[in-house]
Enzyme design. Structure first.
Site, PDB file in Angstrom:
ATOM      1  N   ARG A 187      51.718  40.033  28.541  1.00  0.00           N
ATOM      2  CA  ARG A 187      51.301  38.976  29.480  1.00  0.00           C
ATOM      3  C   ARG A 187      52.058  39.113  30.792  1.00  0.00           C
ATOM      4  NH1 ARG A 187      53.614  34.285  29.490  1.00  0.00           N
ATOM      5  NH2 ARG A 187      53.875  34.168  27.236  1.00  0.00           N
ATOM      6  N   ASP A 200      39.293  36.557  51.512  1.00  0.00           N
ATOM      7  CA  ASP A 200      38.501  37.073  50.385  1.00  0.00           C
ATOM      8  C   ASP A 200      37.677  38.233  50.948  1.00  0.00           C
ATOM      9  OD1 ASP A 200      36.532  37.637  48.483  1.00  0.00           O
ATOM     10  OD2 ASP A 200      36.431  35.566  47.772  1.00  0.00           O
TER      11      ASP A 200
END
Ligand SMILES: *Cc1c(COP(=O)(O)O)cnc(C)c1O
Length: 415
Positions: free
Chosen positions: A74, A204
């Site tokens: 993780r 973005d």
């Protein structure tokens, strides 16, 4: 671990992406990386374990060049590290990257990392549906207020940046989806830089990056991607990325990623890093195809308008396009005469392009934004953004453009 770093001169992106980030000696000589699916890693000593935790938790910074041992997947794993190293040369100006299990995970983690309760952010509209939901419905519940500015409205954006209270982040999506309206990245960066407390400028870059638009080189601080689209390119996986020049920004996002648990899994990292060397080839072909098709379809009597960068007629939009986009890209939207019935009939009549949302894949896709990707927007918002009943968005693939053009023409003829 890279042999590219020892090359006699800085390697250009198409070479760098194939030579850095992976050392075959660490994978029994395998020419392509192995997939390391282990969730946990064996330490060479208890001291090495303690050191790995000190660095991973940010207690003590790593020494320059220090490689601490892997801990738990993780936090990071070999395939995420390979991918993060390989993608950096594709984004001009980037020094470091962090990978996520979707584009939304990258965007969400950026907001959670850089906007604190009581701070505000400025964003362009329309935004991708998921991002819109995040900034309009969720972040205000954490006392993070968003200030909305229409895409391309330079004066309004300057004004919002200068007057926002406690501004910590500016989020631009350019070109806007699905109307391709462009926002001036350099201008936003300069306005942000003129403030006493400079907010982060985040772009973005999913629609035109990494091949055709380079926000970091224009003054942005962070670039985020849905790698589900062009970067992976085959409509067969979800992934997200963030890249920056300042490694500290990426390290802060990594710390947040550990908590959110939204790292990309090893198999997906392996798939995505195999797609990176061809991103630019695919995007160039998609852009060439789209330009040919858009410029031919604009003459069709059933077509009222085509939203595509080479078909802009607003002087300011043309100026922005010339300053920040190398090529127009693979996406256009057609406005049909005859509203929703015409748009639906057009979609029904297509043989090659498939009626699906998403974009950036090697196959051509078409959808009706008003009733699908943008259906959560209100009536006023849709009309303000120019997302009408007759609008169809098309993401062009790598098929032969003549077949696609003939398909679009026969579908239009039957509308
Ligand atoms: C698809 C998309 C996203 C969201 O990415 P996911 O990978 O679907 O989470 C964000 N921004 C833009 C511009 C997109 O097209």
């Amino acid at each position: 671990m890279t042999h590219g770093k020892d090359a006699p001169h800085p390697l250009r992106p198409p070479t760098a992406v194939l030579t850095r980030g992976f050392d075959p000696a660490l994978s029994v000589g395998s020419a392509r990386p192995a997939v390391f699916r282990s969730s946990t890693y064996v330490f060479s000593s208890p001291e090495a374990a303690a050191r790995a935790f000190e660095v991973a938790t940010g207690k003590i910074p790593a020494q320059p060049g220090e490689q601490t041992e892997l801990i738990y997947s993780r936090i990071s794993h070999p395939n995420s590290e390979i991918l993060e190293d390989q993608v950096v040369p594709l984004e001009r100006g980037a020094e470091e990257a962090v990978v996520f299990n979707s584009g939304m995970a990258a965007i969400m983690t950026a907001f959670l990392t850089f906007v604190r309760p009581g701070e505000s952010f400025v964003y362009t509209a329309p935004l991708y549906g998921g991002t819109n939901h995040l900034v309009v419905d969720f972040l205000p519940t954490l006392s993070c207020q968003g200030i909305r500015v229409p895409a391309g409205a330079g004066d309004q954006l300057d004004e919002a940046i200068r007057s926002a209270p406690n501004l910590s982040l500016i989020f631009l999506e350019t070109p806007a989806n699905p109307t391709m309206v462009m926002t001036d990245i350099r201008r936003a960066a300069e306005t942000a830089a003129s403030l006493p407390r400079r907010p982060l400028l985040v772009v973005d870059n999913t629609f035109l990056g990494p091949a055709f638009q380079h926000p970091l080189a224009l003054g942005a601080d962070l670039v985020v991607y849905s790698a589900t689209k062009y970067l992976s390119g085959f409509s067969d996986m979800l992934a997200g990325l963030a890249l920056a020049r300042d490694r500290g920004l990426i390290q802060r996002m990594r710390a947040m990623r550990i908590m959110c648990g939204n790292i990309l899994q090893p198999d997906e990292c392996w798939l995505l890093d195999g797609r990176l060397p061809t991103v630019s080839l695919r995007m160039n072909r998609q852009s060439k195809n789209a330009q040919r098709i858009a410029e031919a379809l604009v003459e069709h009597p059933k077509v009222r308008k085509i939203h595509y960068p080479t078909l802009f007629n607003d002087a300011e939009q043309i100026k922005i396009r010339l300053a920040q986009c190398e090529f127009p890209g693979g996406i256009f939207s057609l406005e049909l005469e005859g509203g929703r019935p015409a748009a639906f009939e057009f979609l029904r009549r297509l043989h090659i392009a498939r009626n699906a949302v998403s974009l950036g894949g090697v196959e051509t896709l078409a959808c009706h934004p008003r009733t699908t990707t943008h259906s959560s927007l209100g009536e006023t918002e849709l009309n303000l953004a120019g997302i009408g009943e007759g609008l169809v968005r098309v993401s062009i693939g790598i098929e032969d453009w003549r077949d696609l053009l003939a398909d679009f023409q026969q579908a239009l003829d039957q509308v």
